[in-house]
Design a protein around this motif. Structure first.
Motif, mmCIF file in Angstrom:
data_model
loop_
_atom_site.group_PDB
_atom_site.id
_atom_site.type_symbol
_atom_site.label_atom_id
_atom_site.label_comp_id
_atom_site.label_asym_id
_atom_site.label_seq_id
_atom_site.Cartn_x
_atom_site.Cartn_y
_atom_site.Cartn_z
ATOM 1 N N ASP A 78 35.742 17.849 19.793
ATOM 2 C CA ASP A 78 36.138 17.953 21.190
ATOM 3 C C ASP A 78 35.512 16.814 21.993
ATOM 4 N N SER A 79 36.145 16.482 23.113
ATOM 5 C CA SER A 79 35.636 15.358 23.914
ATOM 6 C C SER A 79 34.843 15.820 25.140
ATOM 7 N N LEU A 80 34.456 17.109 25.168
ATOM 8 C CA LEU A 80 33.539 17.607 26.217
ATOM 9 C C LEU A 80 34.016 17.289 27.636
ATOM 10 N N TYR A 81 35.284 17.522 27.900
ATOM 11 C CA TYR A 81 35.849 17.197 29.223
ATOM 12 C C TYR A 81 35.058 17.909 30.330
ATOM 13 N N PRO A 82 34.360 17.137 31.191
ATOM 14 C CA PRO A 82 33.548 17.797 32.219
ATOM 15 C C PRO A 82 34.389 18.235 33.410
ATOM 16 N N ASP A 83 34.217 19.481 33.779
ATOM 17 C CA ASP A 83 34.952 20.050 34.918
ATOM 18 C C ASP A 83 33.960 20.850 35.751
ATOM 19 N N ARG A 84 34.475 21.572 36.750
ATOM 20 C CA ARG A 84 33.612 22.141 37.781
ATOM 21 C C ARG A 84 33.262 23.613 37.502
ATOM 22 N N ILE A 85 32.742 24.251 38.527
ATOM 23 C CA ILE A 85 32.328 25.659 38.464
ATOM 24 C C ILE A 85 33.011 26.367 39.626
ATOM 25 N N ARG A 86 33.405 27.611 39.411
ATOM 26 C CA ARG A 86 33.839 28.418 40.545
ATOM 27 C C ARG A 86 32.908 29.606 40.689
ATOM 28 N N ARG A 87 32.409 29.828 41.891
ATOM 29 C CA ARG A 87 31.597 31.030 42.156
ATOM 30 C C ARG A 87 32.134 31.671 43.425
ATOM 31 N N ARG A 88 32.740 32.833 43.269
ATOM 32 C CA ARG A 88 33.318 33.527 44.419
ATOM 33 C C ARG A 88 32.548 34.825 44.636
ATOM 34 N N PRO A 89 31.931 34.975 45.808
ATOM 35 C CA PRO A 89 30.993 36.083 45.991
ATOM 36 C C PRO A 89 31.672 37.412 46.308
ATOM 37 N N PRO A 90 30.960 38.513 46.095
ATOM 38 C CA PRO A 90 31.470 39.825 46.490
ATOM 39 C C PRO A 90 31.832 39.818 47.967
ATOM 40 N N GLY A 91 32.913 40.519 48.292
ATOM 41 C CA GLY A 91 33.337 40.590 49.687
ATOM 42 C C GLY A 91 34.239 39.449 50.099
ATOM 43 N N ALA A 92 34.425 38.463 49.220
ATOM 44 C CA ALA A 92 35.226 37.287 49.590
ATOM 45 C C ALA A 92 36.687 37.675 49.805
ATOM 46 N N ASP A 93 37.297 37.012 50.770
ATOM 47 C CA ASP A 93 38.751 37.049 50.917
ATOM 48 C C ASP A 93 39.260 35.702 50.410
ATOM 49 N N SER A 94 40.263 35.743 49.579
ATOM 50 C CA SER A 94 40.819 34.482 49.089
ATOM 51 C C SER A 94 42.330 34.600 49.051
ATOM 52 N N ALA A 95 42.993 33.553 49.527
ATOM 53 C CA ALA A 95 44.460 33.545 49.483
ATOM 54 C C ALA A 95 44.962 33.197 48.091
ATOM 55 N N GLY A 96 44.026 32.921 47.167
ATOM 56 C CA GLY A 96 44.428 32.607 45.800
ATOM 57 C C GLY A 96 44.954 31.186 45.696
ATOM 58 N N LEU A 97 45.684 30.952 44.649
ATOM 59 C CA LEU A 97 46.193 29.611 44.363
ATOM 60 C C LEU A 97 47.612 29.790 43.868
ATOM 61 N N GLY A 98 48.545 29.055 44.470
ATOM 62 C CA GLY A 98 49.955 29.220 44.123
ATOM 63 C C GLY A 98 50.251 28.802 42.687
ATOM 64 N N ALA A 99 51.421 29.207 42.202
ATOM 65 C CA ALA A 99 51.803 28.916 40.820
ATOM 66 C C ALA A 99 52.027 27.410 40.647
ATOM 67 N N HIS A 100 51.401 26.855 39.629
ATOM 68 C CA HIS A 100 51.487 25.413 39.397
ATOM 69 C C HIS A 100 51.198 25.127 37.935
ATOM 70 N N LEU A 101 51.372 23.863 37.550
ATOM 71 C CA LEU A 101 50.954 23.435 36.223
ATOM 72 C C LEU A 101 50.214 22.121 36.319
ATOM 73 N N ASP A 102 49.431 21.813 35.271
ATOM 74 C CA ASP A 102 48.463 20.719 35.353
ATOM 75 C C ASP A 102 48.753 19.477 34.506
ATOM 76 N N PRO A 103 49.718 19.485 33.574
ATOM 77 C CA PRO A 103 49.751 18.357 32.633
ATOM 78 C C PRO A 103 50.250 17.042 33.220
ATOM 79 N N GLY A 104 50.766 17.053 34.438
ATOM 80 C CA GLY A 104 51.212 15.799 35.016
ATOM 81 C C GLY A 104 52.095 16.072 36.208
ATOM 82 N N THR A 105 52.646 15.010 36.761
ATOM 83 C CA THR A 105 53.576 15.169 37.882
ATOM 84 C C THR A 105 54.842 14.390 37.544
ATOM 85 N N LEU A 106 55.173 13.372 38.323
ATOM 86 C CA LEU A 106 56.392 12.614 38.027
ATOM 87 C C LEU A 106 56.277 11.860 36.708
#
Ligand code: FE2
Length: 431
Positions: free
Chosen positions: A194-222
């Motif tokens: 594996d190439s150890l792709y570095p990415d981020r962290i998500r920490r969402r606390p108790p009580g949080a309101d979140s609108a979420g994230l709409g449906a999408h895909l990641d492999p590219g665009t145009l």
């Protein structure tokens, strides 16, 4: 490459742009006309080809709906212990390949995962991250709604320990092997490294309101329609031989570029993934996918139908995530399926092409903490990116795929080069 069903004369070639075209509407018009002509040269119309895809996808959607009615969990679940022992059944592997997603139960001990979560808190607090935080560094998700709570942190000891662990390497190798990684005398990637792709962290606390994230895909665009490598990777969609399209064939996926954006993925990932650092119940704003790996055929062919304006790719553009929408892809969005309850230490994976979203939540119960660690096997594309990752690692910088925030450059307790093990060194291309 697999043999193609070729007409008697070679089909018309496609114009391609290896960098973002200067005039996007013009490039879209050109490539759509060329794609239509190429499909027509096979003796089939775009409508014929799309109808085949629509039938296949509809059957999958119906199968998912039926499984739901039977009360089955849509996401396959495999115990880590079975992956380690090599005792995953053929049936479980078949379901993984059909659905393209997986929960690995007990990937790490729960105590280990909770310990990493605490280590991350200590790491960011000891470096006064919250006092110095300057707000989101990108608007990549601007087209699909609000963003979850992401820490632009890449080099904590906890993240690096997980990335270079034997347990992670084993699961990544298992997932990579679901793909066809050799064909036509070419090894497209090395499933055991594996190439150890570095990415981020998500920490969402108790009580949080979140609108979420709409449906999408990641492999590219145009670029998915416009670069030469991508046109090769999706060749069967674009030359009328759509029945031969195999979403698990890595041919040509591991070489080409993606058009740049403030948050993008230069790497080839067989699966996207994250590891849970807290327990999460399935109704607390969790990840959903459209569990149909072959749906990419639908997404890439849909813009060629005549009801889409000639300079429009169903809303896809550069520097914005690829949206899946009720307007253009209602059949697909209908099949969104959420993960089951997960516990800290479980990991969650989905085929790199698959549509995904994060459900909204109000007054979340419990934490929603994950570290993003995908499966990004060694290949020319990932080797190229690993060179910039090495520099980012040594200097504590944000990796080149992410906004240039660089919080960790002055943080003394980030993971250090002498702490790399063999997996870590191989992943960064250091041995
Ligand atoms: Fe995503």
């Amino acid at each position: 490459m697999a043999a193609q069903t070729m007409p008697e004369t070679a089909p018309p070639s496609l114009p391609h742009w290896e960098q973002t075209p200067a005039d996007l509407p013009d490039a879209i018009r050109q490539v759509k006309a060329a794609l239509r002509a190429r499909i027509a040269a096979s003796g089939r119309t775009v409508e014929d080809v799309f109808a085949v895809v629509e039938r296949q996808v509809s059957a999958e959607v119906e199968e998912i709906a039926a499984a739901r009615r039977r009360g089955e969990t849509i996401w396959p679940v495999i115990d880590y212990a079975d992956i380690e022992a090599g005792t995953v059944t053929a049936r479980a592997r078949d379901l993984l390949r059909r659905r393209g997603c997986l929960v690995v139960r007990g990937h790490f001990d729960r105590e280990q995962a909770l310990g990493w979560d605490q280590d991350i808190i200590d790491y960011v607090e000891s470096n006064r991250f919250f006092q110095n935080y300057r707000g989101p560094g990108d608007d990549f998700f601007g087209s699909v709604g609000s963003r979850p709570e992401i820490y632009p942190i890449y080099w904590s000891p906890a993240q690096m320990q997980a990335r270079q662990s034997d347990r992670m390497a084993r699961v990544q190798a298992f997932l990579n092997r679901q793909w066809k990684h050799e064909s036509g005398g070419v090894q497209w990637f090395d499933p055991g490294r594996d190439s150890l792709y570095p990415d981020r962290i998500r920490r969402r606390p108790p009580g949080a309101d979140s609108a979420g994230l709409g449906a999408h895909l990641d492999p590219g665009t145009l670029d998915l329609w416009m670069t030469e490598a991508s046109q090769q990777a999706f060749r069967h969609l674009f030359d009328g031989s759509v029945e031969e399209y195999d979403p698990w064939d890595a041919a040509w996926r591991t070489t080409g570029p993606q058009y740049p954006g403030s948050t993008m993925c230069s790497a080839f990932r067989t699966f996207q993934g994250w590891t849970a650092l807290s327990d999460m119940n399935c109704d607390q704003g969790v990840l959903h996918t459209v569990p149909i790996p072959g749906a990419m055929a639908y997404l890439l062919l849909r813009p060629l139908l005549p009801d889409v304006p000639d300079d429009d790719m169903c809303g896809v553009t550069v520097s914005q995530v690829f949206p899946a929408s009720q307007k253009w892809h209602p059949l697909l969005v209908h099949a969104l399926a959420g993960i089951p309850d997960v516990r800290a230490g479980d990991s969650v994976w989905w085929h790199c092409d698959m549509i995904h979203s994060v459900a909204p939540v109000t007054s979340q119960q419990g934490w929603g903490n994950v570290m993003y660690i995908p499966a990004a096997p060694w290949c020319p594309r990932n080797e190229r990116y690993a060179a910039s990752v090495r520099d980012a690692f040594v200097t504590g910088s944000s990796p080149a795929d992410f906004p240039a925030e660089h919080y960790e450059r002055t943080w003394p307790n980030r993971f250090q080069p002498h702490q790399l093990n063999r997996t870590g060194r191989r992943g960064l291309g250091l041995s």
